[in-house]
Design a protein around this motif. Sequence first.
Motif, short mmCIF file in Angstrom:
data_model
loop_
_atom_site.label_atom_id
_atom_site.label_comp_id
_atom_site.label_asym_id
_atom_site.label_seq_id
_atom_site.Cartn_x
_atom_site.Cartn_y
_atom_site.Cartn_z
N GLY A 78 0.82 -1.21 0.00
CA GLY A 78 0.00 0.00 0.00
C GLY A 78 0.85 1.26 0.00
O GLY A 78 0.63 2.18 -0.79
N GLN A 79 1.87 1.25 0.87
CA GLN A 79 2.80 2.40 0.93
C GLN A 79 3.56 2.58 -0.37
O GLN A 79 3.72 3.69 -0.87
N LEU A 114 2.67 1.63 -3.33
CA LEU A 114 1.79 2.08 -4.40
C LEU A 114 1.47 3.57 -4.26
O LEU A 114 1.42 4.30 -5.25
N ALA A 115 1.30 4.02 -3.01
CA ALA A 115 1.01 5.44 -2.80
C ALA A 115 2.20 6.30 -3.21
O ALA A 115 2.04 7.34 -3.87
N ALA A 116 3.40 5.86 -2.84
CA ALA A 116 4.60 6.62 -3.20
C ALA A 116 4.79 6.62 -4.72
O ALA A 116 5.13 7.65 -5.32
N GLU A 134 2.42 6.27 -7.00
CA GLU A 134 1.39 7.10 -7.60
C GLU A 134 1.78 8.58 -7.55
O GLU A 134 1.60 9.32 -8.52
N ALA A 135 2.35 9.01 -6.43
CA ALA A 135 2.77 10.40 -6.31
C ALA A 135 3.86 10.73 -7.34
O ALA A 135 3.83 11.79 -7.97
N GLN A 156 -5.56 -3.49 -3.69
CA GLN A 156 -5.28 -2.04 -3.59
C GLN A 156 -5.65 -1.31 -4.88
O GLN A 156 -5.32 -0.14 -5.05
#
Length: 244
Positions: free
Chosen positions: A15-16, A18-20, A22-23, A59
């Motif tokens: 999750g982390q 993927l978030a990083a 995506e940014a 996710q």
Amino acid sequence: MTAEPSTRDPIASIGQHLAALEARVRGACERANRRREEVTVVAVSKLQPASLIRAAYEQGVRDFGENYAQELHAKARELADLEQIRWHFIGHLQRNKAQLVVGQVALIHSVSSTALIDRIDRLAADRGAPQDVLLQLNLSGELAKTGASADTLDALLQHCQRKSHISCVGLMTMPPLTERPADAEPLFARLRELRDERQTRGAAGGTLRHLSMGMSADFDVAIACGATMVRIGSAIFGPRPASE
Ligand SMILES: *Cc1c(COP(=O)(O)O)cnc(C)c1O
């Protein structure tokens, strides 16, 4: 021990990651004046267990890339309940393994010979459903082991056009792994140029909409150069288990 537990548990860290990611993808699109929707992240899951693919799917990831025909086949079976999954084949495809891949994947990124085009067309015809492919080009000479030389691009495109069950929807390249990210830029720019020239000429029916280029280390550069698909492994799943 102060290390974050999540960095040791690949499922928890997805999750982390993927978030990083995506940014970074958003940032790269903004800098390049491109819309985020123009770029598909293909999560490269080779050598990773099916449990990690399932975690990424939960996710929201839908596109997964695999390099080995047998491995793809086994994972697609195991994950058959993930209804919206789209598989991509991105590794070197041997003709005698093509039957494990054709019809199982949304896109084969790694086509580089007329013999493989013939084989894919034949298998797709037997299944009664066309197969989308990209032509993989080797733009770095002897440093890369796979991919067709740019000189053969038009012949390969024409060969595809003569077949009724294979459709070439773009180009793919993979710079040598040893290079620094910035060193990949001329190769990415070249792939785009080769595509644009053919679009302008109306060659290949103007259907070369995809540029598959950029990996964990250099996808920002690839997005700046026009990538529509980036193939990201370690930045999502962490380091790969060693292959036998
Ligand atoms: C393994 C692989 C990737 C992903 O590499 P990372 O550096 O882990 O992002 C992308 N494309 C191809 C063709 C690969 O084999």
